[in-house]
Design an enzyme around this catalytic site. Structure first.
Site: not given
Length: 305
Positions: A207, A194
């Site tokens: 995350y 990501s």
């Protein structure tokens, strides 16, 4: 605002624009784990402009999180390139998984449905065995499933931290370990990282940390597995229109409907725009000399290097 349906085909420049709606989206909230079928503006995954060339003919791939979002788009493009696929997902996502299966079968390939919870270490080992048995072997592993909730540090519980790491990092490591004995030279492992792995995201502490860990595990595995001629890479997308962000418990509807608005392109990616990167990294015709990279797809953002 005009509502867009990601399932429409479209043609020419106008058709492509219709498949790439810009924020604001309709304000909405869906319950976790998040069904793509419940999104008011459906993500586009069919990639009508994509031209397949048989790059994965005869290959067998396991894709976690293959029921929706990026995973669904990857499954469909892999099938169009000639691969049979198995997809993993949570039992609650069965209806989305069935849609992925129909799309893969429409492309003329097999799609094996393997539901189960990746936070269970025992299941991760079983998943590889089930995929190998069902497909007759394994050539490509895509570790794509993810879990996230926006939060402040004071809201970060041990249980939440554990679930995020078990889903995003532990599963990747366990699946890789279990898959390697079944992977022949020329096989590929691809993880979904990501943009948060590069700079972090203010409200995604756990995350972001998992995505940074994914990057480094990818680079280490690329070194450890190079003698086996197994390539290991990751794709790091910016904002993508999937159920993940709308189902995020800490992401209010008035924020979720602006998803991707702060990118240079002014919108999130559609899953069909990210999936070709996975084909590229899975295909020895395209990337036989590439291992250990984290490929950023950031909608016009640039990073150092």
């Amino acid at each position: 605002m005009t509502k867009h349906d990601g399932s429409q085909q479209g043609s020419g420049d106008q058709g492509r624009e219709d498949r790439q709606p810009r924020p604001p989206f309709s304000e909405q909230k869906i319950a976790q784990p998040g069904l793509e079928s419940e999104l008011k503006s459906r993500p586009a995954y069919q990639a009508p402009a994509y031209k397949a060339a048989g790059k994965l003919e005869g290959k067998r791939a396991l894709i976690t999180g293959g029921d929706s979002g990026i995973g669904r788009a990857v499954a469909v493009l892999f099938a169009r390139e000639g691969a049979d696929v198995a997809i993993n997902y949570l039992a609650a996502e069965q209806s989305d998984a069935e849609e992925t299966k129909r799309a893969v079968e429409k492309a003329g390939r097999r799609c094996v449905l393997l539901p189960g919870d990746l936070t269970d270490a025992k299941f991760c080992n079983q998943l590889i065995e089930h995929a190998v048995d069902a497909l007759g072997g394994l050539d490509i592993l895509v570790s794509n499933a993810a879990y996230q909730n926006r939060k402040e540090l004071a809201e970060l519980t041990l249980d939440e931290l554990d679930r995020t790491f078990r889903t995003n990092v532990y599963a990747y490591a366990l699946l890789t370990k279990a898959a390697v004995p079944h992977l022949a030279p020329g096989s590929a492992i691809i993880a979904t990282s990501s943009e948060t792995s590069f700079a972090g995201a203010k409200q995604l502490p756990d995350y972001s940390a998992t995505k940074g860990a994914i990057n480094q595990f990818t680079k280490v595995m690329a070194q450890q597995l190079i003698d086996k001629r197994i390539r290991v890479n990751a794709v790091a997308p910016g904002p993508v229109w999937t159920p993940l962000n709308v189902a995020d418990r800490g992401n209010p509807p008035e924020h979720a409907n602006q998803h991707g608005a702060d990118t240079p392109l002014g919108r999130p990616a559609q899953p069909e725009e990210i999936a070709p990167a996975y084909v590229f990294l899975a295909s020895n015709a395209d990337s036989s000399y590439i291992s250990g990279i984290v490929l950023p797809i950031l909608g016009g953002e640039t990073i150092g290097g």
